[in-house]
Scaffold this motif. Structure first.
Motif, PDB file in Angstrom:
ATOM      1  N   GLU A 179       0.828  -1.191   0.000  1.00 38.81           N
ATOM      2  CA  GLU A 179       0.000   0.000   0.000  1.00 38.81           C
ATOM      3  C   GLU A 179       0.867   1.246   0.000  1.00 38.81           C
ATOM      4  N   ASN A 180       0.467   2.214  -0.799  1.00 34.06           N
ATOM      5  CA  ASN A 180       1.049   3.539  -0.656  1.00 34.06           C
ATOM      6  C   ASN A 180       0.212   4.282   0.356  1.00 34.06           C
ATOM      7  N   HIS A 181       0.820   5.095   1.139  1.00 33.13           N
ATOM      8  CA  HIS A 181       0.080   5.874   2.120  1.00 33.13           C
ATOM      9  C   HIS A 181       0.321   7.328   1.788  1.00 33.13           C
ATOM     10  N   VAL A 182      -0.518   7.819   0.881  1.00 36.42           N
ATOM     11  CA  VAL A 182      -0.253   9.129   0.301  1.00 36.42           C
ATOM     12  C   VAL A 182      -0.936  10.231   1.079  1.00 36.42           C
ATOM     13  N   GLY A 183      -2.234  10.074   1.224  1.00 37.72           N
ATOM     14  CA  GLY A 183      -3.023  11.181   1.766  1.00 37.72           C
ATOM     15  C   GLY A 183      -3.238  11.034   3.245  1.00 37.72           C
ATOM     16  N   GLU A 214       4.703 -23.643  12.223  1.00 36.15           N
ATOM     17  CA  GLU A 214       5.037 -22.984  13.493  1.00 36.15           C
ATOM     18  C   GLU A 214       6.194 -22.004  13.312  1.00 36.15           C
ATOM     19  N   LYS A 215       7.158 -22.416  12.493  1.00 36.76           N
ATOM     20  CA  LYS A 215       8.330 -21.563  12.279  1.00 36.76           C
ATOM     21  C   LYS A 215       7.913 -20.283  11.546  1.00 36.76           C
ATOM     22  N   ARG A 216       7.107 -20.472  10.489  1.00 32.95           N
ATOM     23  CA  ARG A 216       6.659 -19.292   9.731  1.00 32.95           C
ATOM     24  C   ARG A 216       5.831 -18.370  10.618  1.00 32.95           C
ATOM     25  N   LYS A 217       4.994 -18.985  11.464  1.00 32.66           N
ATOM     26  CA  LYS A 217       4.158 -18.168  12.344  1.00 32.66           C
ATOM     27  C   LYS A 217       5.025 -17.354  13.308  1.00 32.66           C
ATOM     28  N   ALA A 218       5.994 -18.017  13.914  1.00 32.18           N
ATOM     29  CA  ALA A 218       6.863 -17.317  14.875  1.00 32.18           C
ATOM     30  C   ALA A 218       7.593 -16.166  14.187  1.00 32.18           C
ATOM     31  N   GLU A 219       8.077 -16.419  12.976  1.00 37.73           N
ATOM     32  CA  GLU A 219       8.806 -15.368  12.251  1.00 37.73           C
ATOM     33  C   GLU A 219       7.887 -14.198  11.908  1.00 37.73           C
ATOM     34  N   THR A 220       6.666 -14.543  11.466  1.00 38.16           N
ATOM     35  CA  THR A 220       5.728 -13.489  11.068  1.00 38.16           C
ATOM     36  C   THR A 220       5.324 -12.643  12.269  1.00 38.16           C
ATOM     37  N   LEU A 221       5.030 -13.300  13.394  1.00 32.30           N
ATOM     38  CA  LEU A 221       4.629 -12.541  14.583  1.00 32.30           C
ATOM     39  C   LEU A 221       5.787 -11.687  15.092  1.00 32.30           C
ATOM     40  N   ALA A 222       7.001 -12.223  14.987  1.00 35.15           N
ATOM     41  CA  ALA A 222       8.163 -11.445  15.429  1.00 35.15           C
ATOM     42  C   ALA A 222       8.299 -10.177  14.589  1.00 35.15           C
ATOM     43  N   SER A 223       8.057 -10.306  13.272  1.00 32.12           N
ATOM     44  CA  SER A 223       8.186  -9.124  12.413  1.00 32.12           C
ATOM     45  C   SER A 223       7.066  -8.126  12.694  1.00 32.12           C
ATOM     46  N   MET A 224       5.882  -8.649  13.118  1.00 31.30           N
ATOM     47  CA  MET A 224       4.768  -7.741  13.438  1.00 31.30           C
ATOM     48  C   MET A 224       5.079  -6.896  14.665  1.00 31.30           C
ATOM     49  N   THR A 225       5.787  -7.491  15.622  1.00 29.70           N
ATOM     50  CA  THR A 225       6.061  -6.764  16.867  1.00 29.70           C
ATOM     51  C   THR A 225       7.359  -5.954  16.781  1.00 29.70           C
ATOM     52  N   SER A 226       8.072  -6.126  15.678  1.00 28.78           N
ATOM     53  CA  SER A 226       9.327  -5.388  15.507  1.00 28.78           C
ATOM     54  C   SER A 226       9.044  -3.892  15.376  1.00 28.78           C
ATOM     55  N   SER A 227       9.968  -3.082  15.840  1.00 24.63           N
ATOM     56  CA  SER A 227       9.774  -1.630  15.752  1.00 24.63           C
ATOM     57  C   SER A 227      10.142  -1.105  14.367  1.00 24.63           C
ATOM     58  N   SER A 228      10.826  -1.927  13.569  1.00 22.06           N
ATOM     59  CA  SER A 228      11.194  -1.458  12.230  1.00 22.06           C
ATOM     60  C   SER A 228       9.983  -1.550  11.302  1.00 22.06           C
ATOM     61  N   PRO A 229       9.916  -0.666  10.302  1.00 30.64           N
ATOM     62  CA  PRO A 229       8.751  -0.657   9.419  1.00 30.64           C
ATOM     63  C   PRO A 229       8.638  -1.946   8.614  1.00 30.64           C
ATOM     64  N   ASP A 230       7.391  -2.343   8.288  1.00 27.68           N
ATOM     65  CA  ASP A 230       7.218  -3.536   7.458  1.00 27.68           C
ATOM     66  C   ASP A 230       7.455  -3.183   5.992  1.00 27.68           C
ATOM     67  N   LYS A 231       7.222  -4.161   5.114  1.00 29.81           N
ATOM     68  CA  LYS A 231       7.617  -3.985   3.711  1.00 29.81           C
ATOM     69  C   LYS A 231       6.706  -3.051   2.918  1.00 29.81           C
ATOM     70  N   SER A 232       5.539  -2.719   3.466  1.00 29.57           N
ATOM     71  CA  SER A 232       4.632  -1.857   2.714  1.00 29.57           C
ATOM     72  C   SER A 232       5.113  -0.413   2.781  1.00 29.57           C
ATOM     73  N   PRO A 233       4.790   0.388   1.750  1.00 24.66           N
ATOM     74  CA  PRO A 233       5.173   1.802   1.791  1.00 24.66           C
ATOM     75  C   PRO A 233       4.637   2.501   3.039  1.00 24.66           C
ATOM     76  N   SER A 255       3.418   0.106   8.300  1.00 23.66           N
ATOM     77  CA  SER A 255       2.856  -0.393   9.555  1.00 23.66           C
ATOM     78  C   SER A 255       1.470  -0.979   9.323  1.00 23.66           C
ATOM     79  N   ILE A 256       0.996  -1.721  10.321  1.00 24.42           N
ATOM     80  CA  ILE A 256      -0.338  -2.318  10.255  1.00 24.42           C
ATOM     81  C   ILE A 256      -1.377  -1.254  10.590  1.00 24.42           C
ATOM     82  N   ASP A 257      -2.536  -1.295   9.898  1.00 23.65           N
ATOM     83  CA  ASP A 257      -3.611  -0.353  10.212  1.00 23.65           C
ATOM     84  C   ASP A 257      -4.039  -0.546  11.662  1.00 23.65           C
TER      85      ASP A 257
END
Lengths: 293, 293
Positions: free
Chosen positions: A288-292, B30-49, B52-54
């Protein structure tokens, strides 16, 4: 190209290596399939008000039904419609509108004639309104693409069909139900229009020029829908559907229904540019782009 | 209500009764789940522009992720947007327009401010156009509802989740992928708007009054989307998600997110009046009226 409906008898002997419960479930599948195909070929109208299957979709349905692991339970080839929701103003101070059902005032499974719709929405003599538009109603113009519900013999068959449908652009396809008895797949995509036109107390809020523009876009989407449907049919045939010898593996090369497509609407949907909330094959929502705001 | 993310370690001992292949697949889950949840709680931005999660969707995601059979891979809580497709006229006599990508000129995951959108589309001083609208572009206003992609431990878990989602109004949900390694479910529904506004060579084809009307409808749909999302969250909790002791059976009483809903748009979608191309639970497309051409 001509396809012939093939009625498949119940063949329990084929499943002799299965457990009794599995055999029973499959016998039931065969029975339901035979009954459904018999009703499709019957000369009496089906249960829908229209009373018959959309003609443009018949080759696709016959091809799916020629495979022993699948049969179609319902379908729509795609349609352009205007739905009317009669509205009344409540006594509450918020003057909220409340729907009391709705009815179609325009529907076609072909390309729409803009003049027909313009005459309906903007009748030449304003004093003579068509009966469908005499009451204040919220009107919504929609384009909805192909949708087919398909019962599958088992989850494996369903998975193959969903995968093929998604690869042909029907990216909102999925297994919608799995029970001991029935596995149902829906084939669908997101080529859509949903345009409120006003029409309630405030009258129609768009111009005839805009409605003509909308009909042009709806017709482009109908063409794109047909191309995608043709691509799906080709992919099924490549995978062994519709032939004399059905390839149970469901393999083959999927055909990309949008190859060489110059239609801007479809380009925008078929690419992963993130302008649609479709899921990618890896289960991710496109970035997603977060433009606005 | 507060939900805490629970990181689940790989627990192969739980699956000791399974075949080696099944155990391996589940360990990988289980491994994929643990990795995914870890990335969700990480303070670094996710891959989307957006990075972060809505925020409005976090309680729902946490509830799903609290169940050992599921984890969310991507999501959008619902959004109102205007997408711009730059258009150029080809040299062909048909003067077809060709999309070259697209970009959002407006996007919000909350209710939209009509004045912001009006100022963007109809700037007070016509000579000073916002940079995003300096080139002729086809503009499309959209409302898109909640969508979540969820990886499930197995087909049985996926089926239960799809069934619950459909019962809460997310009737376009389905299992979109099944492989030896991954079973993916998409949760989605058809509360949508897709309204072309013009904006190319012909300029914007709708009035400010109409855009204000559209924003009102988009905001109603956003509210309806949130109510439906809340209903889904309640149904998950009733089924044992999010509790200290997770009920593996996934039973419980689904909550109908639209009970007592006065919203006309949602009424029109939640009922089986045939005005939407949704599938009923029996795999049938709702009956069609064949009114017009």
């Amino acid at each position: 190209m001509h396809y012939t409906l093939v009625l498949l008898p119940s063949v329990p002997a084929l499943f002799s290596s299965c457990s009794p419960a599995a055999t029973e479930a499959m016998e039931t599948f065969e029975k339901r399939k035979a009954e459904t195909l018999a009703s499709m070929t019957s000369s009496s109208p089906d249960k829908s008000p229209k009373g018959s299957i959309d003609e443009p979709i018949i080759p696709l349905l016959n091809t799916i039904n020629s495979h022993p692991s699948y049969f179609t339970t319902s379908s729509c080839s795609g349609r352009i419609s205007v739905l009317s929701h009669p509205t009344t103003t409540t006594s509450a101070s918020t003057a909220k509108k409340k729907a009391k059902g709705g009815k179609w005032v325009f529907i076609t499974h072909h390309k729409a004639d803009p003049d027909s719709l313009l005459n309906l929405l903007f009748p030449p003599t304003s004093e003579i309104k068509p009966p469908t538009l005499t009451d204040p109603s919220d009107l919504v113009l929609r384009f909805e693409p192909l949708i087919i519900a398909i019962e599958c013999k088992d989850v494996g068959s369903a998975t193959k069909l969903v995968s093929l449908a998604i690869s042909c652009g029907f990216r909102e396809s999925g297994i919608t139900s799995v029970s001991n008895k029935r596995v149902i797949v829906a084939v669908r995509c997101s080529i859509r229009l949903e345009v409120p036109l006003g029409g309630g107390g405030e009258g129609i809020l768009v111009s005839p020029e805009y409605v003509r523009y909308l009909v042009g876009i709806a017709n482009e989407k109908m063409e794109a829908n047909w191309r995608r449907t043709d691509g799906f049919l080709s992919a099924l045939v490549s995978s062994g559907f519709g032939g004399d010898e059905v390839e149970e593996s469901g393999g083959g090369q999927p055909v990309n229904g949008e190859a060489g497509d110059e239609d801007s609407w479809i380009k925008s949907e078929a690419t992963d540019s993130g302008d649609q909330l479709n899921l990618l094959s890896n289960g991710k929502v496109p970035d997603e782009n977060h433009v606005g705001k």
